[in-house]
Write a protein that holds these residues in place. Structure first.
Motif, PDB file in Angstrom:
ATOM      1  N   GLY A  75      61.969  31.025 -27.288  1.00 56.04           N
ATOM      2  CA  GLY A  75      62.453  29.893 -27.943  1.00 56.04           C
ATOM      3  C   GLY A  75      63.375  30.016 -26.816  1.00 56.04           C
ATOM      4  O   GLY A  75      63.596  29.146 -26.200  1.00 56.04           O
ATOM      5  N   VAL A  76      64.335  30.858 -26.379  1.00 57.60           N
ATOM      6  CA  VAL A  76      65.523  31.149 -25.241  1.00 57.60           C
ATOM      7  C   VAL A  76      64.699  31.108 -23.554  1.00 57.60           C
ATOM      8  O   VAL A  76      65.698  29.476 -22.558  1.00 57.60           O
ATOM      9  N   ILE A  77      63.632  31.432 -23.265  1.00 52.98           N
ATOM     10  CA  ILE A  77      63.106  31.666 -22.628  1.00 52.98           C
ATOM     11  C   ILE A  77      62.699  29.357 -21.907  1.00 52.98           C
ATOM     12  O   ILE A  77      62.434  29.437 -20.805  1.00 52.98           O
ATOM     13  N   LEU A  78      62.129  29.534 -23.579  1.00 53.60           N
ATOM     14  CA  LEU A  78      61.309  27.890 -23.846  1.00 53.60           C
ATOM     15  C   LEU A  78      62.592  27.014 -22.886  1.00 53.60           C
ATOM     16  O   LEU A  78      62.414  25.739 -22.374  1.00 53.60           O
ATOM     17  N   GLY A  79      63.589  27.302 -24.374  1.00 54.35           N
ATOM     18  CA  GLY A  79      64.523  26.089 -24.101  1.00 54.35           C
ATOM     19  C   GLY A  79      65.598  25.880 -22.623  1.00 54.35           C
ATOM     20  O   GLY A  79      65.932  24.985 -22.246  1.00 54.35           O
ATOM     21  N   TYR A  80      65.210  27.539 -21.706  1.00 55.03           N
ATOM     22  CA  TYR A  80      65.602  27.297 -20.559  1.00 55.03           C
ATOM     23  C   TYR A  80      65.322  26.277 -19.473  1.00 55.03           C
ATOM     24  O   TYR A  80      65.838  26.099 -18.540  1.00 55.03           O
ATOM     25  N   LEU A  81      63.884  26.951 -19.807  1.00 50.64           N
ATOM     26  CA  LEU A  81      62.918  26.071 -18.530  1.00 50.64           C
ATOM     27  C   LEU A  81      63.238  24.784 -19.213  1.00 50.64           C
ATOM     28  O   LEU A  81      63.479  23.419 -17.737  1.00 50.64           O
ATOM     29  N   PHE A  82      63.039  24.111 -20.365  1.00 54.17           N
ATOM     30  CA  PHE A  82      62.673  22.453 -20.235  1.00 54.17           C
ATOM     31  C   PHE A  82      63.997  22.271 -20.104  1.00 54.17           C
ATOM     32  O   PHE A  82      63.766  21.008 -19.555  1.00 54.17           O
ATOM     33  N   ASP A  83      65.257  22.874 -20.549  1.00 55.68           N
ATOM     34  CA  ASP A  83      66.965  22.336 -19.230  1.00 55.68           C
ATOM     35  C   ASP A  83      67.087  22.004 -18.268  1.00 55.68           C
ATOM     36  O   ASP A  83      67.448  21.837 -17.352  1.00 55.68           O
ATOM     37  N   PHE A  85      64.099  21.382 -16.311  1.00 57.29           N
ATOM     38  CA  PHE A  85      63.254  21.191 -15.570  1.00 57.29           C
ATOM     39  C   PHE A  85      63.265  19.640 -15.811  1.00 57.29           C
ATOM     40  O   PHE A  85      63.725  18.081 -14.980  1.00 57.29           O
ATOM     41  N   LEU A  86      64.564  18.794 -16.785  1.00 58.42           N
ATOM     42  CA  LEU A  86      64.612  17.935 -17.509  1.00 58.42           C
ATOM     43  C   LEU A  86      65.887  17.638 -17.604  1.00 58.42           C
ATOM     44  O   LEU A  86      66.448  16.267 -17.563  1.00 58.42           O
ATOM     45  N   GLY A  87      66.921  18.572 -17.095  1.00 62.36           N
ATOM     46  CA  GLY A  87      68.738  17.932 -16.966  1.00 62.36           C
ATOM     47  C   GLY A  87      68.597  17.905 -18.420  1.00 62.36           C
ATOM     48  O   GLY A  87      69.812  17.202 -18.368  1.00 62.36           O
ATOM     49  N   THR A  88      68.553  18.217 -19.817  1.00 58.33           N
ATOM     50  CA  THR A  88      69.136  17.870 -20.653  1.00 58.33           C
ATOM     51  C   THR A  88      70.372  19.322 -21.441  1.00 58.33           C
ATOM     52  O   THR A  88      70.611  19.392 -22.748  1.00 58.33           O
ATOM     53  N   SER A  89      70.727  19.957 -20.283  1.00 61.27           N
ATOM     54  CA  SER A  89      71.717  20.813 -20.528  1.00 61.27           C
ATOM     55  C   SER A  89      72.127  20.980 -21.870  1.00 61.27           C
ATOM     56  O   SER A  89      73.254  19.480 -21.684  1.00 61.27           O
ATOM     57  N   PRO A  90      72.755  21.142 -22.920  1.00 60.42           N
ATOM     58  CA  PRO A  90      72.813  22.387 -23.402  1.00 60.42           C
ATOM     59  C   PRO A  90      71.363  22.757 -24.750  1.00 60.42           C
ATOM     60  O   PRO A  90      71.184  22.921 -24.643  1.00 60.42           O
ATOM     61  N   TRP A  91      70.789  21.149 -24.632  1.00 62.41           N
ATOM     62  CA  TRP A  91      70.307  20.758 -25.445  1.00 62.41           C
ATOM     63  C   TRP A  91      68.937  21.782 -25.908  1.00 62.41           C
ATOM     64  O   TRP A  91      68.780  21.533 -27.085  1.00 62.41           O
ATOM     65  N   GLY A  92      68.083  21.102 -24.999  1.00 68.71           N
ATOM     66  CA  GLY A  92      67.283  22.561 -25.265  1.00 68.71           C
ATOM     67  C   GLY A  92      66.867  23.784 -25.565  1.00 68.71           C
ATOM     68  O   GLY A  92      66.437  24.357 -26.371  1.00 68.71           O
ATOM     69  N   LEU A  93      68.451  24.516 -25.090  1.00 74.15           N
ATOM     70  CA  LEU A  93      67.915  25.503 -25.278  1.00 74.15           C
ATOM     71  C   LEU A  93      68.658  25.257 -26.398  1.00 74.15           C
ATOM     72  O   LEU A  93      67.339  26.600 -27.385  1.00 74.15           O
ATOM     73  N   ILE A  94      69.229  25.360 -27.064  1.00 68.01           N
ATOM     74  CA  ILE A  94      69.922  25.275 -28.673  1.00 68.01           C
ATOM     75  C   ILE A  94      68.490  24.946 -29.068  1.00 68.01           C
ATOM     76  O   ILE A  94      68.861  25.821 -30.283  1.00 68.01           O
ATOM     77  N   VAL A  95      67.409  23.863 -29.023  1.00 65.10           N
ATOM     78  CA  VAL A  95      66.648  23.760 -30.398  1.00 65.10           C
ATOM     79  C   VAL A  95      65.586  24.163 -29.916  1.00 65.10           C
ATOM     80  O   VAL A  95      65.128  24.646 -30.801  1.00 65.10           O
ATOM     81  N   PHE A  96      65.489  25.207 -28.470  1.00 65.34           N
ATOM     82  CA  PHE A  96      64.109  25.800 -29.188  1.00 65.34           C
ATOM     83  C   PHE A  96      64.921  27.541 -29.366  1.00 65.34           C
ATOM     84  O   PHE A  96      64.001  28.362 -29.998  1.00 65.34           O
TER      85      PHE A  96
END
Length: 135
Positions: A75-83, A85-96
């Protein structure tokens, strides 16, 4: 002719009591020795059994903790990658991270048997042959 009593074979009354007493003492000594040996073996078997149970418990703990940690790490790895590439830091990391936590808990519950495995969701457990569907 006189019979000599007390000096005959094993059937004579004079020797029979002493022989029976000796055999009884010998039997008691052997019985005590056997009890001591059996007690020693039981102790060794109980110690070996407790070691096996402890190793099984340790193996289960390692398995469950690794399944939980794997879900969180993914979940952390996917959230970090999501943030990233999409620039949605830190929300992708929190959600994933939260999704990974939920996946880890679900994996632990599946491993312990508290939750059904995927794909076995009751299909085949309740047959439709012969049941009345109410029509």
């Amino acid at each position: 002719m006189d019979e000599k009593r007390g000096s005959g074979g094993p059937d004579s009354p004079g020797n029979g009591d002493a022989t029976d007493r000796d055999l009884s003492e010998s039997l008691d000594a052997r019985r005590k020795r056997l009890d001591a040996e059996l007690l020693a073996r039981r102790k060794v078997e109980q110690e070996a059994g407790s070691n096996r149970e402890a190793s099984k418990g340790y193996a289960l703990a390692v398995k469950l903790s690794s399944e939980f940690i794997a879900g969180v790490v993914v979940g952390v790895i996917l959230g970090y990658l999501f943030d990233r590439f999409l620039g949605t830091s830190p929300w992708g990391l929190i959600v994933f991270l939260l999704l990974g936590f939920c996946a880890g808990v679900l994996n632990v519950l599946r491993s312990t048997g508290a939750v059904a495995q995927p794909g076995s969701g009751g299909a085949g457990k309740t047959g439709t042959g012969g049941e009345d569907d109410g029509n």
